[in-house]
Design a protein around this motif. Sequence first.
Motif, mmCIF file in Angstrom:
data_model
loop_
_atom_site.group_PDB
_atom_site.id
_atom_site.type_symbol
_atom_site.label_atom_id
_atom_site.label_comp_id
_atom_site.label_asym_id
_atom_site.label_seq_id
_atom_site.Cartn_x
_atom_site.Cartn_y
_atom_site.Cartn_z
ATOM 1 N N PHE A 108 49.980 7.834 29.323
ATOM 2 C CA PHE A 108 49.229 8.934 29.921
ATOM 3 C C PHE A 108 47.749 8.758 29.601
ATOM 4 C CE2 PHE A 108 47.152 13.063 29.393
ATOM 5 C CZ PHE A 108 47.415 13.674 30.611
ATOM 6 N N THR A 109 46.893 8.732 30.638
ATOM 7 C CA THR A 109 45.458 8.581 30.445
ATOM 8 C C THR A 109 44.761 9.893 30.813
ATOM 9 O OG1 THR A 109 45.589 6.226 31.002
ATOM 10 C CG2 THR A 109 43.404 7.249 31.058
ATOM 11 N N PRO A 110 44.138 10.594 29.851
ATOM 12 C CA PRO A 110 43.468 11.865 30.155
ATOM 13 C C PRO A 110 42.273 11.656 31.083
ATOM 14 C CG PRO A 110 43.739 11.558 27.778
ATOM 15 C CD PRO A 110 44.037 10.252 28.424
ATOM 16 N N ARG A 111 42.038 12.635 31.977
ATOM 17 C CA ARG A 111 40.885 12.552 32.870
ATOM 18 C C ARG A 111 40.122 13.875 32.972
ATOM 19 N NH1 ARG A 111 40.523 8.828 36.753
ATOM 20 N NH2 ARG A 111 38.456 9.797 36.976
ATOM 21 N N ILE A 112 40.820 15.008 33.016
ATOM 22 C CA ILE A 112 40.147 16.310 33.058
ATOM 23 C C ILE A 112 40.708 17.139 31.900
ATOM 24 C CG2 ILE A 112 39.608 18.356 34.427
ATOM 25 C CD1 ILE A 112 40.327 16.733 36.937
ATOM 26 N N VAL A 113 39.861 17.409 30.911
ATOM 27 C CA VAL A 113 40.330 17.974 29.638
ATOM 28 C C VAL A 113 39.700 19.341 29.396
ATOM 29 C CG1 VAL A 113 40.436 17.615 27.138
ATOM 30 C CG2 VAL A 113 40.521 15.638 28.697
ATOM 31 N N ARG A 114 40.525 20.332 29.094
ATOM 32 C CA ARG A 114 39.992 21.638 28.703
ATOM 33 C C ARG A 114 40.388 21.956 27.269
ATOM 34 N NH1 ARG A 114 40.050 27.957 30.826
ATOM 35 N NH2 ARG A 114 38.123 28.377 29.703
ATOM 36 N N MET A 115 39.369 22.428 26.494
ATOM 37 C CA MET A 115 39.585 22.861 25.107
ATOM 38 C C MET A 115 38.780 24.134 24.878
ATOM 39 S SD MET A 115 39.462 19.142 23.165
ATOM 40 C CE MET A 115 40.451 19.662 21.759
ATOM 41 N N HIS B 218 43.752 21.956 20.145
ATOM 42 C CA HIS B 218 44.629 22.368 21.239
ATOM 43 C C HIS B 218 43.941 22.142 22.576
ATOM 44 C CE1 HIS B 218 46.580 25.192 18.073
ATOM 45 N NE2 HIS B 218 47.082 23.964 18.030
ATOM 46 N N PHE B 219 44.720 21.723 23.573
ATOM 47 C CA PHE B 219 44.129 21.372 24.866
ATOM 48 C C PHE B 219 45.132 21.557 25.990
ATOM 49 C CE2 PHE B 219 45.852 17.350 23.114
ATOM 50 C CZ PHE B 219 46.720 16.981 24.144
ATOM 51 N N VAL B 220 44.615 21.592 27.214
ATOM 52 C CA VAL B 220 45.407 21.440 28.434
ATOM 53 C C VAL B 220 44.634 20.454 29.292
ATOM 54 C CG1 VAL B 220 46.492 22.556 30.414
ATOM 55 C CG2 VAL B 220 46.185 23.840 28.287
ATOM 56 N N GLU B 221 45.285 19.406 29.789
ATOM 57 C CA GLU B 221 44.552 18.358 30.495
ATOM 58 C C GLU B 221 45.367 17.726 31.614
ATOM 59 O OE1 GLU B 221 43.569 15.940 27.131
ATOM 60 O OE2 GLU B 221 45.449 14.820 27.172
ATOM 61 N N TRP B 222 44.617 17.290 32.641
ATOM 62 C CA TRP B 222 45.195 16.481 33.716
ATOM 63 C C TRP B 222 44.977 15.011 33.382
ATOM 64 C CZ3 TRP B 222 48.108 18.749 37.237
ATOM 65 C CH2 TRP B 222 47.853 20.056 37.640
ATOM 66 N N PRO C 48 50.234 12.145 21.825
ATOM 67 C CA PRO C 48 48.913 12.024 22.440
ATOM 68 C C PRO C 48 47.965 11.163 21.618
ATOM 69 C CG PRO C 48 49.054 14.075 21.257
ATOM 70 C CD PRO C 48 50.406 13.418 21.108
ATOM 71 N N GLY C 49 46.898 10.690 22.266
ATOM 72 C CA GLY C 49 45.835 9.989 21.551
ATOM 73 C C GLY C 49 44.698 10.963 21.310
ATOM 74 N N SER C 50 43.537 10.689 21.930
ATOM 75 C CA SER C 50 42.406 11.610 21.876
ATOM 76 C C SER C 50 42.006 11.944 23.306
ATOM 77 C CB SER C 50 41.222 10.966 21.144
ATOM 78 O OG SER C 50 40.656 9.929 21.949
ATOM 79 N N MET C 51 40.913 12.662 23.490
ATOM 80 C CA MET C 51 40.504 13.046 24.837
ATOM 81 C C MET C 51 40.077 11.854 25.693
ATOM 82 S SD MET C 51 36.741 14.761 24.244
ATOM 83 C CE MET C 51 37.316 16.035 23.145
ATOM 84 N N LYS D 261 34.805 6.425 30.222
ATOM 85 C CA LYS D 261 36.235 6.608 30.483
ATOM 86 C C LYS D 261 36.502 7.573 31.646
ATOM 87 C CE LYS D 261 37.469 3.984 27.020
ATOM 88 N NZ LYS D 261 37.954 4.528 25.748
ATOM 89 N N LYS D 262 35.436 8.023 32.310
ATOM 90 C CA LYS D 262 35.547 8.936 33.462
ATOM 91 C C LYS D 262 36.280 10.228 33.085
ATOM 92 C CE LYS D 262 35.593 5.173 36.832
ATOM 93 N NZ LYS D 262 36.330 4.558 37.968
ATOM 94 N N ILE D 263 35.877 10.783 31.940
ATOM 95 C CA ILE D 263 36.496 12.017 31.452
ATOM 96 C C ILE D 263 35.617 13.220 31.803
ATOM 97 C CG2 ILE D 263 37.401 13.254 29.441
ATOM 98 C CD1 ILE D 263 38.823 10.610 29.963
ATOM 99 N N THR D 264 36.197 14.220 32.419
ATOM 100 C CA THR D 264 35.533 15.500 32.618
ATOM 101 C C THR D 264 35.984 16.418 31.492
ATOM 102 O OG1 THR D 264 35.450 15.263 35.020
ATOM 103 C CG2 THR D 264 35.255 17.492 34.134
#
Length: 484
Positions: A468-475, A238-242, A381-384, A432-435
């Motif tokens: 949709f490309t994830p960039r800031i991901v919270r889990m 489960h996640f919430v992400e920008w 969705p894909g992955s983070m 991938k510039k993921i936070t």
Amino acid sequence: MDKEKVSNAEVSALGITDIDLLVAFSRVANGLLKHQVMDKQEILANLEALIDDPEPYVQKRFGKFKNLADRIIALRKEGKFIKPPRPVNELKEEIADFPVYGIENIEEGALAQMKTAVKLPVSLAGALMPDAHQGYGLPIGGVLATTSNTIIPYAVGVDIACRMCMSIFELPADAVDTKADLLKSLLLEHTTFGMGAESCKFDDTSLFDRKEWKATGVIRSLRDKAYKQLGTSGTGNHFVEWGELLVEADVLDGIPKGSYLALLSHSGSRGFGAGIANYYSGIAMKKTKLPPEAKHLAWLDLKSEEGQEYWIAMNLAGDYASANHHEIHNKISRALKVEPLIRIENHHNFAWKEQLSDGTEVMVHRKGATPAGKGVLGVIPGSMSTPGFVVRGKGNPDSINSASHGAGRLMSRNAAFRTLKREMITTELMDKKITLLGSDIDEAPMVYKDIHTVMAAQTGLVEVLAKFTPRIVRMADPKERPED
């Protein structure tokens, strides 16, 4: 507490005709009911299971049913009360054909589970999505249509109404870079993760005014937990992400071609849904006897009291899961001071009353599968670190109007911890510039199938409208046990 009783007729229906035993069973049953230890359905289910096999109840030294179990065993030693075993619902001998999308990337365990599912005497059609992997009962990514009056709790899943929700904002996609600190702080302030996570403040609790919260004892017992967990996200995947949303043509109503900032969340009905699932799965497995390989596919009859109770509870869990997402999205959009242009959402652990292409009324169970009826919008969705997609269903009857619910796991959580290195994951996220806020190795991008391969296997099921490309991901924090 409702003034209800377990009648002598209901106890007799379990196969008890001896008057002394009847009195003893009635006394225990109504004592438990009076003191609100269990509700009526749970009491009757336990009594039936006790008669079938008293040994587990004897082993509980201070159990509520131990004395009754001792009496049953004593009578059987005397050659009395030999209850014939409940008949087993045999599986069909022939395996019905069902489509498998992306079969080259689906493990044998998932295929075997689907083959068992379509052999149920109540099964009418099935399909396996390209993200499928082994689960309990029905595989994750499995779609099963059964007779219209039957519902299988484990084919819905433990996280009832787990769903996706996306809010699209009229802000440029590069806000994930130019306003990164703000967006990160909004996630930290307005999302809550964890197994027993609870909310401190709420946006809208009107769902709890509905009469369904008083419909059954089980729902009433879980209401307070549901209230406290409204707007929380759980653990596991489960996640919430920008992220950045690219709409390549004018295909979404009110959303012109272009790039947008979007908020995407994935979670379900929390402890409320899990409580409902576990309770009614237990009843189903006690009432519907199946061969060992199919025991988790036990069904409830919608004409029965417990079947109606589960139907009410499942649908309430669906509305509750939606309210969870709205709570998160509303809080964040208010803090951002921007209302979304559009919100797109869909369940993927649920059961719906639908029709097959020939008009047959059925119950469609989608366990980790997205509704994809003609024109129906959804999010896959894909992955983070890989893209997800906004899709529109094509209404393909072969897939029972369904599509994948994500990329699907490539390896188990244990395998991830054994084989993956943190350095590898860190490098992937940097590239991938993921936070990333929270999470652990078992949710690394490498544990998932290639989302592009999955999407290629279902071009006949959905049309892709946006990426949709994830960039800031919270889990959830790494210490949390997964509950997805």
